[in-house]
Scaffold this motif. Structure first.
Motif, PDB file in Angstrom:
ATOM      1  N   GLU A  30       0.832  -1.209   0.000  1.00 11.68           N
ATOM      2  CA  GLU A  30       0.000   0.000   0.000  1.00 11.68           C
ATOM      3  C   GLU A  30       0.866   1.258   0.000  1.00 11.68           C
ATOM      4  OE1 GLU A  30      -3.168   0.178  -0.501  1.00 11.68           O
ATOM      5  OE2 GLU A  30      -3.556  -1.985  -0.424  1.00 11.68           O
ATOM      6  N   ASN A  34       1.196   4.114  -2.960  1.00 17.99           N
ATOM      7  CA  ASN A  34       0.950   5.545  -2.752  1.00 17.99           C
ATOM      8  C   ASN A  34       2.097   6.382  -3.300  1.00 17.99           C
ATOM      9  OD1 ASN A  34      -1.558   5.360  -1.593  1.00 17.99           O
ATOM     10  ND2 ASN A  34      -0.809   5.401   0.526  1.00 17.99           N
ATOM     11  N   LYS A  80      -7.826  10.788  -5.144  1.00 14.33           N
ATOM     12  CA  LYS A  80      -7.710  10.117  -6.445  1.00 14.33           C
ATOM     13  C   LYS A  80      -9.004   9.974  -7.243  1.00 14.33           C
ATOM     14  CE  LYS A  80      -3.666   8.142  -4.436  1.00 14.33           C
ATOM     15  NZ  LYS A  80      -2.944   6.999  -3.884  1.00 14.33           N
ATOM     16  N   GLY A  94      -4.192   3.378  -6.254  1.00 10.75           N
ATOM     17  CA  GLY A  94      -5.137   3.473  -5.148  1.00 10.75           C
ATOM     18  C   GLY A  94      -6.342   4.306  -5.537  1.00 10.75           C
ATOM     19  N   ALA A  99      -6.218   2.713   2.911  1.00 11.89           N
ATOM     20  CA  ALA A  99      -4.960   2.107   3.349  1.00 11.89           C
ATOM     21  C   ALA A  99      -4.372   2.795   4.590  1.00 11.89           C
ATOM     22  CB  ALA A  99      -3.960   2.095   2.207  1.00 11.89           C
TER      23      ALA A  99
HETATM   24 MG    MG Z   1      -3.288   4.103  -1.312  1.00  8.18          MG
END
Ligand code: MG
Ligand code: ADP
Length: 601
Positions: A30, A34, A80, A94, A99
């Motif tokens: 994760e 990112n 996002k 993501g 997360a």
């Molecule tokens: Mg993420």
């Protein structure tokens, strides 16, 4: 039962962590994702104690505005996406905004970031409670520090495995991302020791070197480059040669739009593509990248996003199968070391003209009278099948090849036979050793398959029709899709609400359990809309026949016979390996032989 109440946010996050954070490597995944999403050019991963004590990921990406720090660790907060439609065209890894809050709820957590020219700030989470942000020192980019994973959920902490195992998973994860993001530099350290350094790739050559760094030079040197686009699908990457298969499925990487996924349809398509060239229980190695319009894949089907769903899964399956199957068909013996002949006729032209004998008038292509004897020993093969081996027999006609210089074919010219097992040949590079039984077995098999598919599937009437008890659904498939079965060489009619009668079957399937095969075919038609089972069952039989019908060891071959075998190998698809995936030839270069004699040192 107690009354219904809303759960506190920390508990909600811990429950979400149950799905997303399976082990230390999931945290690393994760955090690296990112960093990739933030446009990092360089990502450093520091691990202590297999990730149980510390996971720190540092990047030089865009960073987070100081004001947004508390939001970054709030559930369902993301930069996002803003609408459901955005998921359909999402270009980032993501988008769920889960997360960081999940990870923070099961660890001692700190997030430090600096965006643009602003000051760096840091926010900590202790006991599930975010603290007030504080000024910090940090270059542009972001660092996330995760200490004592699962310290507050002892039940989960117990599931953490030995340090080495957990670190192994982290290492694998870093490798899989490094393969897909060759332009990014990755550094991985464990307990203060540098374990991996992947330099950023600037061009195609660097990218290939990265793949070699990650999977070993043996992977890049023993794989085929794939690059194929059709119907809006683009497949690129490398697939391992069948002869470089592995005992474990440990080098299989499939990326969809840059995302590493495990997918049943994909696995199935790859397995089928290798079906003919791999021994049971062996696994191919591959690194593949499938790129397609994001609207055609649903990435929102798995919390950790390991899975995707293709809108046109049948199309994707067939595209993969076709592309890989065709690439693997080119694994002919001698192809890699094909030499450009000195004469005007190029090697491909030579091949097109059907070999030296036909095209150049250099030799004669005449049936070899006693070649049939070579095949000998065709015991235990059904009679209609025996008739087909005639095809195989006549194909290995003898070719007389004068030793014209210049035009040296890839596998060269035979010079001798060794212990009745190997053919030795001289080519431009040095010595070629051929396992004659293995090679002939592949040639015979490919001929049988070709003649089989040339005629279409022949079928024969059963003396007594075979009654089949089916489910109602299966019986109606038989009724409605009768032509599918006709195409496969069957004649099946529905004979009742839950029964059918088989009247004709493919000729080749004499020894097969017809009832079982028909049921499997019906199941395939229901599940996939088509079936390759008949072909597969047929191929299995042809492969057995090929084995029985091929030159046995301890046969004396004349030089023209040996040369005929070499020429056939050069022209036969997949001839680089026998029907079980073992190599049929080995090349020993003059340099390698020199080394044996300590020459030129
Ligand atoms: Mg993420
Ligand atoms: P998601 O990635 O699904 O959006 P996360 O919980 O992983 O959710 O991250 C929340 C938000 O924090 C991201 O949308 C992003 O804006 C920000 N963020 C997280 N990590 C980084 C990073 N390394 N660099 C810049 N922004 C980050």
């Amino acid at each position: 039962m107690p009354r219904i109440h809303a759960l506190p946010p920390t508990l909600v996050n811990q429950i979400a962590a149950g799905e997303v954070i399976e082990r230390a490597a999931s945290v690393v995944k994760e955090l690296i994702e990112n960093s990739v999403d933030a446009g990092a050019g360089r990502i450093e991963i520091e691990i202590e104690d297999g990730g149980a004590r510390l996971i720190r990921v540092r990047d030089d990406g865009g960073g987070i505005d100081a004001d947004d720090l508390p939001l970054a660790i709030t559930a369902h907060a993301t930069s996002k996406i803003s609408s459901f439609e955005d998921i359909e065209r999402v270009g980032t890894l993501g988008f769920r905004g889960e997360a960081l809050p999940s990870i923070a709820s099961v660890s001692r957590f700190a997030l430090t970031s600096r965006s643009g020219n602003a000051d760096a700030w840091s926010i900590e989470v202790a006991g599930g409670k975010p603290q007030a942000p504080r000024p910090a020192q940090h270059p542009r980019g972001t660092s996330v520090e995760v200490r004592d994973l699962f310290y507050n959920v002892p039940a989960r902490r117990k599931f953490l495995r030995a340090e080495r195992t957990e670190f192994g998973h982290i290492d694998d994860l870093v490798k899989s991302i490094a393969l897909a993001r060759t332009a990014i530099e990755f550094r991985l350290t464990h307990n203060g020791k540098a374990v991996r350094l992947y330099k950023p790739a600037r061009d195609e050559g660097d990218a290939v070197r990265r793949v070699g760094d990650v999977l070993g030079e043996s992977f890049t040197s023993q794989s085929l480059r794939i690059e194929h686009a059709a119907a809006g699908l683009n497949l690129s990457g490398w697939v391992g040669l069948p002869t470089a298969s592995r005992s474990q499925a440990d080098q299989q990487y499939f990326h969809v739009n840059g995302r590493l996924v495990r997918d049943k349809q994909v696995a199935h398509a790859v397995r089928q593509a290798y079906a003919d060239v791999l021994f049971h229980g062996r696994h191919p190695a591959f690194v593949l990248f499938l790129d397609l319009d994001p609207a055609l894949v649903d990435v929102n089907v798995h919390p950790a996003k390991h899975e995707v769903r293709f809108r046109e899964s049948r199309l994707v399956h067939d595209f993969l199968y076709r592309t890989l199957h065709d690439a693997l068909a080119e694994t002919r013996a001698g192809v890699e070391q094909a030499v450009a002949p000195a004469s005007a006729l190029s090697w491909p032209q030579y091949r097109q003209q059907g070999g030296l004998g036909l095209g150049l008038g250099l030799g004669v292509r005449e049936p070899l009278a006693d070649y049939a004897a070579l095949l000998g020993e065709v015991r235990g093969v059904p009679s209609q099948v025996l008739a087909m081996t005639d095809v195989a027999m006549e194909t290995l006609a003898s070719v007389n090849i004068p030793q014209a210089d210049g035009d040296i074919p890839p596998l060269g010219f035979a010079i001798a036979q060794l212990h009745g097992i190997y053919v030795l040949a001289q080519n431009a590079h040095g010595l070629v050793v051929v396992d004659m039984h293995a090679a002939h077995e592949r040639i015979t098999y490919e001929k049988l398959k070709a003649s089989q598919s040339g005629d279409g599937i022949r079928s024969q009437q059963l003396l007594v029709p075979l009654g089949l008890a089916l489910s109602e659904r299966e019986a109606s498939v038989v009724e409605e899709q009768g032509d599918r079965f006709t195409a496969l060489g069957f004649d099946i009619v529905r004979s009742g609400a839950q029964s059918a009668s088989v009247r004709r079957v493919p000729t080749l399937l004499d020894d097969v359990d017809i009832a079982k095969l028909v049921r499997d075919v019906i199941a395939d038609v229901i599940a996939h809309g088509s079936s390759r089972r008949v072909e597969e069952a047929g191929n299995e039989l042809l492969s057995t026949m090929a084995c029985h019908g091929s030159v046995r060891a301890n046969r004396r071959l004349t030089l023209p016979e040996m040369n005929a075998l070499l020429r056939e190998m050069e022209m036969t698809e997949r001839s680089g390996q026998c029907n079980h995936g073992r190599p049929t030839t080995v090349q020993l270069s003059i340099a390698e032989i020199d080394r044996l004699f300590l020459r030129g040192r």
